[in-house]
Each structure stands twice: as structure tokens, then as C-alpha cells.
Scaffold this motif. Sequence first.
Motif, PDB file in Angstrom:
ATOM      1  N   SER A 171       2.954  -7.227  13.633  1.00  0.00           N
ATOM      2  CA  SER A 171       3.413  -8.466  12.998  1.00  0.00           C
ATOM      3  C   SER A 171       2.358  -9.009  12.047  1.00  0.00           C
ATOM      4  CB  SER A 171       3.740  -9.531  14.045  1.00  0.00           C
ATOM      5  OG  SER A 171       4.738  -9.088  14.905  1.00  0.00           O
ATOM      6  N   ARG A 172       1.106  -8.984  12.493  1.00  0.00           N
ATOM      7  CA  ARG A 172       0.019  -9.464  11.625  1.00  0.00           C
ATOM      8  C   ARG A 172      -0.102  -8.596  10.377  1.00  0.00           C
ATOM      9  NH1 ARG A 172      -4.231 -10.464  16.317  1.00  0.00           N
ATOM     10  NH2 ARG A 172      -3.103  -8.665  16.938  1.00  0.00           N
ATOM     11  N   ALA A 175       2.658  -9.487   8.078  1.00  0.00           N
ATOM     12  CA  ALA A 175       2.414 -10.797   7.457  1.00  0.00           C
ATOM     13  C   ALA A 175       1.382 -10.682   6.338  1.00  0.00           C
ATOM     14  CB  ALA A 175       1.950 -11.801   8.503  1.00  0.00           C
ATOM     15  N   ALA A 178       3.057  -8.990   3.409  1.00  0.00           N
ATOM     16  CA  ALA A 178       3.973  -9.913   2.730  1.00  0.00           C
ATOM     17  C   ALA A 178       3.197 -10.926   1.887  1.00  0.00           C
ATOM     18  CB  ALA A 178       4.845 -10.636   3.755  1.00  0.00           C
ATOM     19  N   SER A 179       2.058 -11.388   2.414  1.00  0.00           N
ATOM     20  CA  SER A 179       1.227 -12.329   1.650  1.00  0.00           C
ATOM     21  C   SER A 179       0.671 -11.680   0.393  1.00  0.00           C
ATOM     22  CB  SER A 179       0.063 -12.828   2.515  1.00  0.00           C
ATOM     23  OG  SER A 179       0.539 -13.510   3.643  1.00  0.00           O
TER      24      SER A 179
END
Length: 188
Positions: A171-172, A175, A178-179
Motif C-alpha cells: 500500500s505504501r 501510494a 501515485a504521488s
Amino acid sequence: MTKNEILNYLSEKRQILAPSALAWDNLENTKKKTSQINSGMTWLIWFTVAGFVFQIFRETTSFGFWWYLFLLAVIAKVLVWMFIARKQVQEAESIYRQELNTEEYRAGMAGFPEKFYNYGDVYRLYNLISEDRADTLKEAYNLLETQQFQETQLSMQQESLALQEDISRSSRAAAVSASIAAVNSFRR
């Protein structure tokens, strides 16, 4: 039965089960060693094939022939090692089956719960009785069964925790990706 009689009974069971336990350990070690050999040999084959393909693209014919012979020699050696390893596993399995089929082993099963008829469990039962954690075999069986259940539950919890940690790491990473994508699309 008195405590000493129970301990003697369990000692006899341990002596009966010791050869099969050694055969099982030998089988497991042989399988592990074979698995390591097979994975190492697989990597060796892939590196050799990759080198051969590299030689083909370099279009060097004189060295390519020797590389081809080297590749064949490596593959032949790997196949021989894999054959030998497989034969060792089969021999270890045969020895283990022989130990399980001995008269002494089969006679020792009489009157003993099949679930606990292995060296590890008999050893643990012996310790439960000798440490005065149980006074009878029945109490020792129940205590051992409870311990095994708790160990199973703990193992399942550890697997679940490892899975949750893996999901968290994924998940990290998603994320962060995506950032980065958002920043890159904003710059355009």
C-alpha cells in the motif's frame, strides 16, 4: 501406573521411535539438499544459455562453437547431479518406509494413541510427566494436545501478521507511486 512406570514406558517408546525419527530427519535433509541443488543447477543452466545467446548475437562463430560445447557439458553435468539427488531422495524414502514397517515399530503402536506416536510427541509427554506438569498419561495427552493447539493458533497469527505487513508495504509503495505520478502529471 506410578510416575516411574510411566517414565519407563515412555522411554521404551522413545527407543522404539528413535530409528524412524532419524530416518525422517535424513529424508527431510536429503529433500532440502536436493531442492538447493536443483535451484542452483537451474540458475547455472540459465546463465549458460544466456551466455550462449549473447555469443550468437555477437556473431562470433569460432568462440560460439566452444560455448555451445560448454553449454552441453554443463547441461549434462546438471542432469547427472539431478538424477543422483533424486536417487538419494528415493533411497531415504525407502529407508523411512522400512523403519515404519518394522515389527518393533508396529508392536509399539499397540495401546498408544496414533496421534502422539512420533518421537517428538513422546519426548514432550516424557517431559510433562518428569517435570510433574501431569500425573497420568491421560493428563499429559490433554496438556500436549492443548499445547499443540496453542502452537497452531500462534503460527496462524504470525502468518496473518506477515500478510498484513506485506499488504501495508504494498500500500505504501502504491501510494508513493501515485504521488510521483501526480507530481509528474502536474508538471506537464
